[in-house]
Write an enzyme that holds these catalytic residues in place. Structure first.
Site, PDB file in Angstrom:
ATOM      1  N   GLY A  43       2.589   1.623  -3.708  1.00  0.00           N
ATOM      2  CA  GLY A  43       3.772   2.227  -4.303  1.00  0.00           C
ATOM      3  C   GLY A  43       3.497   2.981  -5.581  1.00  0.00           C
ATOM      4  O   GLY A  43       4.206   3.933  -5.917  1.00  0.00           O
ATOM      5  N   GLY A  60       3.848  -1.770  -4.517  1.00  0.00           N
ATOM      6  CA  GLY A  60       5.232  -2.208  -4.481  1.00  0.00           C
ATOM      7  C   GLY A  60       5.322  -3.701  -4.752  1.00  0.00           C
ATOM      8  O   GLY A  60       4.311  -4.405  -4.796  1.00  0.00           O
ATOM      9  N   ASP A  80       1.259   3.622   3.431  1.00  0.00           N
ATOM     10  CA  ASP A  80       2.543   4.322   3.508  1.00  0.00           C
ATOM     11  C   ASP A  80       2.746   5.194   2.273  1.00  0.00           C
ATOM     12  O   ASP A  80       1.801   5.784   1.779  1.00  0.00           O
ATOM     13  CB  ASP A  80       3.682   3.324   3.752  1.00  0.00           C
ATOM     14  CG  ASP A  80       3.986   2.419   2.567  1.00  0.00           C
ATOM     15  OD1 ASP A  80       3.069   2.135   1.773  1.00  0.00           O
ATOM     16  OD2 ASP A  80       5.148   1.978   2.435  1.00  0.00           O
ATOM     17  N   GLU A 107      -3.700  -1.463   2.216  1.00  0.00           N
ATOM     18  CA  GLU A 107      -2.653  -2.153   2.966  1.00  0.00           C
ATOM     19  C   GLU A 107      -3.136  -2.848   4.238  1.00  0.00           C
ATOM     20  O   GLU A 107      -2.577  -3.872   4.635  1.00  0.00           O
ATOM     21  CB  GLU A 107      -1.533  -1.167   3.314  1.00  0.00           C
ATOM     22  CG  GLU A 107      -0.711  -0.700   2.123  1.00  0.00           C
ATOM     23  CD  GLU A 107      -1.381   0.413   1.318  1.00  0.00           C
ATOM     24  OE1 GLU A 107      -0.841   0.800   0.272  1.00  0.00           O
ATOM     25  OE2 GLU A 107      -2.454   0.903   1.746  1.00  0.00           O
TER      26      GLU A 107
END
Length: 352
Positions: A116, A67, A147, A139
């Site tokens: 992402g 992301g 996530d 992450e």
């Protein structure tokens, strides 16, 4: 002269084609890209002329390296936490749409795929790995957590491979990804253009991919799979580190274990414990429960220290010397970890 669009959409034959178009930013997924992709997928779902969706990326090093972390960092540092959270409010339902899409959704991945970028590919029905494929969920190294549905898909990898990926952030190549089920097909990069053309016809996606796929060789993680299963089954991060330390002190995989344990110890203690809790909880949760739990977690993390410190160290100042708070695993209590999973006052995220 206007800037090129960050994400491109095209109808070609029977296919709707999505191109992630930020090669200069390693394909990082912006909020605008999330919204545009969701709208296009909704439109194609109801378009009888589109029988499959193909997701690819502009030529470069990455399919998508994650992301747009810098934009989210800037919002959070400015105290605009609710505005930052809107990104995930839109991203997680997009991940859910992809997971439940009723038409074949084919990701052609030839480069780095992280965060992402994993979210817009791994939940699709078909994931094709090229020569440059490199998967990771890194992450915990920036004070965040795995996530975009990692609470669902990592615990479902064979053995304890998902726990290994979550705690180390290490990369899997095309062969290891195929063996783990992260990728469904292995196709040479030199054939990607030909494959894309073939997928735009009316021959079934499965038949086209079967014609192009080749056997995957053994990847570099494969020889360590049994060791990973043995060492990463602890019920706490401390227990896993203790097993790795013992292995490093004289086990059969001493050199490997020494490198792995040193790597894990550079990560955010809070992130490590959140990630392990995700692996253990997620194994028994539905996909929706996993996504809602992730929104609960991000709603807390976006207001905490480690995410901003991790991004500062890795992306802003690039000193690679994060100062985590708390700085040690023993200072992160079980109560603190479970707080990240607790129900939100505003209720769970609507995934529709």
């Amino acid at each position: 002269m206007s800037a090129p669009a960050e994400i491109l959409f095209e109808r070609r034959g029977a296919a709707g084609i999505v191109t992630l178009n930020r090669p200069q930013a390693l394909g990082a997924v912006t909020h605008g890209m999330v919204l545009a992709l969701r709208a296009q997928l909704d439109a194609w779902a109801d378009d009888a002329a589109v029988t499959r969706v193909i997701v690819t990326s502009a030529p470069g090093r990455a399919f998508s390296a994650g992301g747009d972390i810098r934009a989210l960092y800037d919002l959070g540092r400015a105290g605009q936490h609710d505005k930052a959270l809107q990104f995930w409010r839109d991203e997680y339902p997009l991940n859910t749409v992809i997971k439940t899409y009723r038409k074949p959704y084919v990701a052609l991945i030839d480069g780095i795929v992280m965060g992402g970028g994993v979210g817009v590919s791994v939940h699709g029905s078909h994931r094709v790995a090229g020569d440059k494929y490199a998967f990771a969920m890194p992450e915990v190294g920036i004070g965040f957590f795995p996530d975009v549905g990692a609470t669902w898909f990592l615990p479902r990898l064979p053995g304890r491979l998902g726990t290994y990926c979550a705690l180390t952030g290490d990369r899997l190549n095309a062969a290891d990804a195929c063996a783990a089920g992260l990728a469904t097909h292995r196709v040479a990069s030199s054939r990607f253009a030909e494959l894309l053309d073939a997928l735009c016809g009316n021959v079934s996606v499965d038949a086209v991919l079967a014609a192009f796929a080749e056997a995957a060789e053994e990847g570099p993680v494969a020889p360590h799979r049994a060791t990973i299963e043995r060492l990463f089954d602890g019920e706490s991060v401390e227990a896993i580190l203790a097993k790795l330390d013992r292995e490093a002190a004289g086990g059969a995989a001493a050199d490997w274990a020494g490198k792995v344990v040193a790597n894990i110890r550079t990560k955010s203690p809070t992130s490590l414990k959140v990630a392990l809790a995700q692996m253990r909880h997620g194994a028994g949760w539905t996909f929706a429960q996993c996504m809602q739990a992730e929104f609960r977690i991000v709603s807390r993390i976006v207001r905490e220290h480690d995410f901003y410190e991790g991004v500062r160290a890795a992306i802003i100042d690039k000193d690679n010397a994060p100062r985590w708070q708390p700085a040690t695993l023993d200072a992160v209590t079980p109560v603190e970890i479970e707080r990240h999973f607790a129900a939100l006052d505003a209720g769970d995220l609507d995934l529709s």
